[in-house]
Design an enzyme around this catalytic site. Structure first.
Site, PDB file in Angstrom:
ATOM      1  N   VAL A  30       0.861  -1.177   0.000  1.00 60.12           N
ATOM      2  CA  VAL A  30       0.000   0.000   0.000  1.00 60.12           C
ATOM      3  C   VAL A  30       0.904   1.235   0.000  1.00 60.12           C
ATOM      4  O   VAL A  30       1.807   1.357   0.834  1.00 60.12           O
ATOM      5  CB  VAL A  30      -0.930   0.017   1.232  1.00 60.12           C
ATOM      6  CG1 VAL A  30      -1.788   1.269   1.233  1.00 60.12           C
ATOM      7  CG2 VAL A  30      -1.802  -1.234   1.259  1.00 60.12           C
ATOM      8  N   ASP A 138     -15.680  -9.924   7.540  1.00 58.74           N
ATOM      9  CA  ASP A 138     -14.464  -9.695   8.329  1.00 58.74           C
ATOM     10  C   ASP A 138     -14.535  -8.352   9.056  1.00 58.74           C
ATOM     11  O   ASP A 138     -13.575  -7.581   9.074  1.00 58.74           O
ATOM     12  CB  ASP A 138     -13.227  -9.753   7.428  1.00 58.74           C
ATOM     13  CG  ASP A 138     -11.948 -10.045   8.214  1.00 58.74           C
ATOM     14  OD1 ASP A 138     -12.042 -10.543   9.355  1.00 58.74           O
ATOM     15  OD2 ASP A 138     -10.852  -9.790   7.674  1.00 58.74           O
ATOM     16  N   ASP A 156     -11.363  -3.130   3.691  1.00 60.70           N
ATOM     17  CA  ASP A 156     -10.958  -4.508   3.378  1.00 60.70           C
ATOM     18  C   ASP A 156     -12.141  -5.441   3.082  1.00 60.70           C
ATOM     19  O   ASP A 156     -12.644  -6.148   3.955  1.00 60.70           O
ATOM     20  CB  ASP A 156     -10.120  -5.089   4.520  1.00 60.70           C
ATOM     21  CG  ASP A 156      -9.331  -6.320   4.073  1.00 60.70           C
ATOM     22  OD1 ASP A 156      -9.631  -6.876   2.993  1.00 60.70           O
ATOM     23  OD2 ASP A 156      -8.409  -6.715   4.795  1.00 60.70           O
TER      24      ASP A 156
END
Length: 436
Positions: A30, A138, A156
């Site tokens: 990233v 998640d 995410d």
């Protein structure tokens, strides 16, 4: 050691990378970057060459597409998708803030009002996800950021699925966990069907963490943690922090229920309870840059819940009067036959449909939700009934004021219900099935 891209690399003659990668996470790197065309900071996420087999690349693109599908201020915007030196990358909105994991490490347990503000905003994201049948799978503190304005952002979507959509719902899991122990739901652990209630479990575990500074299940080993999640009654945050309001304690307890049917039906119920508590937000030094007043105003906007009518499909958006009468009769028959849960679901569904036709202030919408709330009382689900009744009370209070006859009657009913709950044995009033 730097990765396969170097500082200052220009992508598409538009995105210039910063001096060093921010993190190595999951499938790649990233980087901070600058969008020269629109003169703004962005984030560029790459797949690293070491991870760039066909399946990983497919999952990487899939995550970008899923994130882009969920158009909500509580999700980082996807600006672009491209390829550099054969490696895919995605350009994302840059979030100036801190993950909830880091926030807890720095601040410890958060004030109730901040837990409510963050939880309400995440609930809004989950409700928007439910509208497109997306399950994140998640939800946990490290996948949620609080930005400098007080807005919560869900990150995410690498494990997300969309029901009945082959483009997004199939994912090879070679070497990849299907969630995070302690936050993933029992149905995920057991490899069973997942739906929007799976994310509610993750939200419940996250709220528990924010309230107490500890995850709800923190066994010595992974196996003991999993065993506690599957076999034990869900914990209550008041066991670690007694000053937590009873309604919040009940909510978190029900979100952590082992059986998905014992959790709230939708994130809208969670939002309805938490949003009114997100008031008088105290400063968080070193995290928030705006004034408390600006933060509170911004959080209220970002934390909005889409109209419940949007949850209905186009084929069910119109409800003829004859159909309404028939459906009402069916719900009454279910209730009379002792099928209280089915009756409650039918009444809630009818309320959503009727609101789409006539607006949220129509008297029948309120009446249907009132019936649905009361249907949980004969099941012994006093916590859930009182939460729903309190949400209706707050709605009526805003519309008609404290001296309204319905407001006064609801106050008496809730007080009576809570008194009954105190007299019931714990196995009936406070067990996993009690707070549905």
């Amino acid at each position: 050691m730097l990765g396969f891209v170097v500082p200052g690399t220009s992508l598409k003659d538009r995105y210039r990378l910063g001096r060093f990668p921010l993190a190595h996470k999951g499938m790649g790197e990233v980087w901070s970057a600058h969008d020269a065309l629109l003169d703004r900071p962005v984030i560029v996420k790459f797949v690293s060459p070491a991870m760039s087999d066909r399946d990983v690349v497919r999952r990487f693109r899939r995550e970008a597409l899923l994130t882009a599908r969920l158009d909500h201020p509580g999700v980082p915007a996807v600006y672009d998708l491209g390829e550099h030196a054969g490696q895919p990358y995605v350009v994302l909105q840059k979030i100036d803030g801190i993950t909830l994991t880091d926030l807890l490490a720095e601040q410890g347990p958060l004030p109730i009002s901040w837990v409510a503000a963050i939880g309400a905003q995440v609930s809004s994201v989950l409700l928007a996800a439910q509208q497109i049948h997306l399950v994140h799978r998640d939800i946990k503190p490290s996948n949620i950021m609080l930005d400098t304005h007080g807005a919560a952002k869900v990150l995410d979507f690498g494990l997300a699925v969309i029901r009945d959509d082959e483009r997004y719902s199939k994912i090879t899991q070679t070497g990849q966990s299907m969630g995070t122990v302690g936050y993933m739901s029992p149905e995920q652990i057991l490899g069973e069907h997942t739906d929007h209630r799976t994310d509610l479990y993750g939200l419940g575990a996250t709220l528990f963490d924010l309230l107490t500074g500890h995850p709800p299940f923190d066994g010595v080993t992974t196996m003991t943690t999993v065993r506690h999640q599957i076999a034990d009654p869900p914990p209550r945050p008041t066991q670690r922090r007694p000053d937590i309001p009873r309604a919040v304690d009940d909510l978190v307890h029900s979100l952590l229920a082992v059986d998905p049917d014992d959790r709230p039906d939708t994130a809208a119920e969670v939002y309805a309870l938490l949003a009114p508590l997100a008031r008088e937000l105290p400063p968080i030094p070193g995290v928030l840059t705006d004034t408390v007043e600006a933060v509170q105003a911004y959080a209220a906007i970002v934390g909005r819940v889409p109209r419940p009518a949007l949850l209905t499909s186009p084929t069910t958006s119109a409800l003829a009067a004859s159909d309404l009468e028939q459906s009402l009769e069916e719900a009454e028959h279910l209730h009379a036959a002792g099928e209280f849960r089915a009756a409650a679901r039918r009444w809630r569904h009818l309320a959503t449909q009727h609101e789409q036709l006539h607006g949220e202030n129509h008297p029948l919408v309120f009446d249907l939700r009132l019936r649905a709330a009361r249907a949980h009382i004969p099941l012994g689900e006093h916590g859930r009934a009182s939460r729903q009744l309190d949400a209706l009370l707050q709605e009526r209070l805003r519309a008609a004021g404290p001296e309204d006859a319905v407001v006064l009657a609801l106050r008496r009913e809730i007080a009576h219900l809570m008194a009954q709950r105190q007299r019931l044995p714990r196995s009936r009033s406070d067990g996993p099935a009690a707070d549905r």
